[in-house]
Design a protein around this motif. Sequence first.
Motif, PDB file in Angstrom:
ATOM      1  N   LYS A  22       0.933  -1.325  -0.281  1.00 51.27           N
ATOM      2  CA  LYS A  22      -0.143   0.089  -0.043  1.00 51.27           C
ATOM      3  C   LYS A  22       0.770   1.288   0.072  1.00 51.27           C
ATOM      4  O   LYS A  22       0.527   2.185  -0.881  1.00 51.27           O
ATOM      5  CB  LYS A  22      -0.981  -0.113   1.183  1.00 51.27           C
ATOM      6  N   ASP A  23       1.752   1.224   0.721  1.00 47.08           N
ATOM      7  CA  ASP A  23       2.576   2.417   0.969  1.00 47.08           C
ATOM      8  C   ASP A  23       3.299   2.750  -0.473  1.00 47.08           C
ATOM      9  O   ASP A  23       3.193   4.017  -0.694  1.00 47.08           O
ATOM     10  CB  ASP A  23       3.803   2.295   2.030  1.00 47.08           C
ATOM     11  N   THR A  24       3.933   1.782  -1.067  1.00 49.98           N
ATOM     12  CA  THR A  24       4.599   2.112  -2.311  1.00 49.98           C
ATOM     13  C   THR A  24       3.705   2.235  -3.330  1.00 49.98           C
ATOM     14  O   THR A  24       3.803   3.364  -4.267  1.00 49.98           O
ATOM     15  CB  THR A  24       5.261   0.860  -2.743  1.00 49.98           C
ATOM     16  N   VAL A  25       2.341   1.744  -3.582  1.00 45.45           N
ATOM     17  CA  VAL A  25       1.405   1.978  -4.528  1.00 45.45           C
ATOM     18  C   VAL A  25       0.837   3.338  -4.433  1.00 45.45           C
ATOM     19  O   VAL A  25       0.679   4.118  -5.395  1.00 45.45           O
ATOM     20  CB  VAL A  25       0.145   0.999  -4.448  1.00 45.45           C
ATOM     21  N   ASP A  26       0.692   3.820  -3.057  1.00 42.61           N
ATOM     22  CA  ASP A  26       0.258   5.015  -2.787  1.00 42.61           C
ATOM     23  C   ASP A  26       1.083   6.265  -3.099  1.00 42.61           C
ATOM     24  O   ASP A  26       0.819   7.262  -3.790  1.00 42.61           O
ATOM     25  CB  ASP A  26      -0.060   5.376  -1.293  1.00 42.61           C
ATOM     26  N   ALA A  27       2.299   5.996  -3.178  1.00 42.45           N
ATOM     27  CA  ALA A  27       3.318   7.077  -3.268  1.00 42.45           C
ATOM     28  C   ALA A  27       3.515   7.021  -4.943  1.00 42.45           C
ATOM     29  O   ALA A  27       3.787   8.191  -5.445  1.00 42.45           O
ATOM     30  CB  ALA A  27       4.928   6.552  -2.812  1.00 42.45           C
ATOM     31  N   MET A  28       3.350   5.959  -5.526  1.00 40.47           N
ATOM     32  CA  MET A  28       3.398   5.739  -7.080  1.00 40.47           C
ATOM     33  C   MET A  28       2.361   6.678  -7.776  1.00 40.47           C
ATOM     34  O   MET A  28       2.508   7.430  -8.676  1.00 40.47           O
ATOM     35  CB  MET A  28       3.415   4.529  -7.557  1.00 40.47           C
ATOM     36  N   LYS A  29       1.124   6.388  -7.064  1.00 42.85           N
ATOM     37  CA  LYS A  29      -0.073   6.965  -7.371  1.00 42.85           C
ATOM     38  C   LYS A  29      -0.019   8.752  -7.192  1.00 42.85           C
ATOM     39  O   LYS A  29      -0.328   9.266  -8.220  1.00 42.85           O
ATOM     40  CB  LYS A  29      -1.099   6.652  -6.539  1.00 42.85           C
ATOM     41  N   ALA A  30       0.646   9.220  -6.174  1.00 44.68           N
ATOM     42  CA  ALA A  30       0.820  10.468  -5.844  1.00 44.68           C
ATOM     43  C   ALA A  30       1.791  11.152  -6.989  1.00 44.68           C
ATOM     44  O   ALA A  30       1.809  12.117  -7.396  1.00 44.68           O
ATOM     45  CB  ALA A  30       1.322  10.879  -4.534  1.00 44.68           C
ATOM     46  N   ALA A  31       2.936  10.168  -7.457  1.00 41.49           N
ATOM     47  CA  ALA A  31       4.122  10.871  -8.287  1.00 41.49           C
ATOM     48  C   ALA A  31       3.481  10.773  -9.528  1.00 41.49           C
ATOM     49  O   ALA A  31       3.803  11.926 -10.431  1.00 41.49           O
ATOM     50  CB  ALA A  31       5.227   9.559  -8.197  1.00 41.49           C
ATOM     51  N   LYS A  32       2.681   9.923  -9.915  1.00 43.04           N
ATOM     52  CA  LYS A  32       1.736   9.774 -11.375  1.00 43.04           C
ATOM     53  C   LYS A  32       0.909  11.160 -11.543  1.00 43.04           C
ATOM     54  O   LYS A  32       0.967  12.083 -12.467  1.00 43.04           O
ATOM     55  CB  LYS A  32       1.095   8.621 -11.364  1.00 43.04           C
ATOM     56  N   LYS A  33       0.283  11.538 -10.366  1.00 45.83           N
ATOM     57  CA  LYS A  33      -0.756  12.467 -10.319  1.00 45.83           C
ATOM     58  C   LYS A  33       0.238  13.978 -10.533  1.00 45.83           C
ATOM     59  O   LYS A  33      -0.228  14.736 -11.047  1.00 45.83           O
ATOM     60  CB  LYS A  33      -1.482  12.446  -9.101  1.00 45.83           C
ATOM     61  N   ALA A  34       1.384  13.799  -9.768  1.00 44.53           N
ATOM     62  CA  ALA A  34       2.004  15.214  -9.883  1.00 44.53           C
ATOM     63  C   ALA A  34       2.818  15.333 -11.354  1.00 44.53           C
ATOM     64  O   ALA A  34       3.314  16.307 -11.553  1.00 44.53           O
ATOM     65  CB  ALA A  34       3.364  15.033  -8.998  1.00 44.53           C
ATOM     66  N   GLY A  35       2.723  14.363 -12.310  1.00 48.66           N
ATOM     67  CA  GLY A  35       3.219  14.344 -13.641  1.00 48.66           C
ATOM     68  C   GLY A  35       4.917  13.937 -13.642  1.00 48.66           C
ATOM     69  O   GLY A  35       5.225  13.861 -14.807  1.00 48.66           O
ATOM     70  N   ALA A  36       5.249  13.443 -12.695  1.00 44.24           N
ATOM     71  CA  ALA A  36       6.630  12.635 -12.837  1.00 44.24           C
ATOM     72  C   ALA A  36       6.365  11.397 -13.760  1.00 44.24           C
ATOM     73  O   ALA A  36       5.318  10.629 -13.977  1.00 44.24           O
ATOM     74  CB  ALA A  36       7.014  12.236 -11.764  1.00 44.24           C
ATOM     75  N   CYS A  37       7.720  11.268 -14.352  1.00 46.07           N
ATOM     76  CA  CYS A  37       7.746   9.722 -15.216  1.00 46.07           C
ATOM     77  C   CYS A  37       7.718   8.629 -14.170  1.00 46.07           C
ATOM     78  O   CYS A  37       8.761   8.673 -13.064  1.00 46.07           O
ATOM     79  CB  CYS A  37       8.986   9.828 -15.964  1.00 46.07           C
ATOM     80  N   THR A  38       7.038   7.828 -14.203  1.00 46.79           N
ATOM     81  CA  THR A  38       7.016   6.562 -13.195  1.00 46.79           C
ATOM     82  C   THR A  38       7.551   5.274 -13.843  1.00 46.79           C
ATOM     83  O   THR A  38       7.145   4.770 -14.736  1.00 46.79           O
ATOM     84  CB  THR A  38       5.449   6.302 -12.651  1.00 46.79           C
TER      85      THR A  38
END
Length: 305
Positions: A203-219
């Motif tokens: 969950k922690d990693t998924v939530d962080a990646m979701k936030a990074a994606k929303k911020a516009g970063a390349c994931t």
Amino acid sequence: MKNNIVKQIGSGYADLRRSEKQAADYILKHLTEASELSLDRLARSADVSQPTVMRMLKALGFAGYKDFRYRLVAELAKEREDSASHGNGTRQIMYGYTLNEKDALEEIPLSVTMTTERMLEETMKNFSGRIYRRAVEALTGARLIDIYGVENSEVTAMDLLTKLLYLGLPCRHFSDGYLQQIAAGRLTPDDVAVGISYSGESKDTVDAMKAAKKAGACTIVITNFRESTISRYADILICTSQEQIFYGNSIFSRSTQILIVDMIYMGIISSDYDHYVKELNKCEKVVFGKAYGQGVKHGKPDGRK
């Protein structure tokens, strides 16, 4: 150990089209039969067209069907010769074994080694050259690299962080899941977020990646399962063996993850060799004083003969 034909097919497997993979799968499962089949018979056996077989072989680096069959026959003959010279004592270990209370202690090292070897080979089949290049280019061009991973995958996250720091790339990793998510939300389109989760459901990693994606970063996501939750937030998806191994997968998950990290590390160096060798030399000078025998260089202490 796998023969050279199997290794060659495995190294280019991920870049093949679906029908070409079908032909490759038939060959991998029927090596001996394939060595005896003509082109048209092999195509019929694999349920594909002859042009598909030829495209597959060309994509894998074979000059043609004749070249493929000649090399396959030679490899199989060498295997038979090696087997005869070592007797009949070789034991075949099944992939995905589970530890049994009746297993002898002496058998475990070989079983673990063989299982890990198979997982690494499966990883190569899932890791295409195109995805590899995209990952390297994204990391080398990033303003900032965030790395997320918890529990077992944090070992891999720290290994990636260390290697990228050696190369002078701007990166960071927070052990705390809360801080990971805050950091992810502050990323920009010039940044890269790397999420590492074997199951793809942490969950922690998924939530962080979701936030990074929303911020516009390349994931970039490194996971074992293509259909996992974390894969939804991946611009660049790197999958490993696709198999669930052992209790909670804690034993074998790191093997494939570290393999990916090492390949990325070497790919970055290769992308601008002179520059990154200079960065590594700078790093060597910084850490030189941390080692015992710091005056030793090339086997001679303080330059003395």
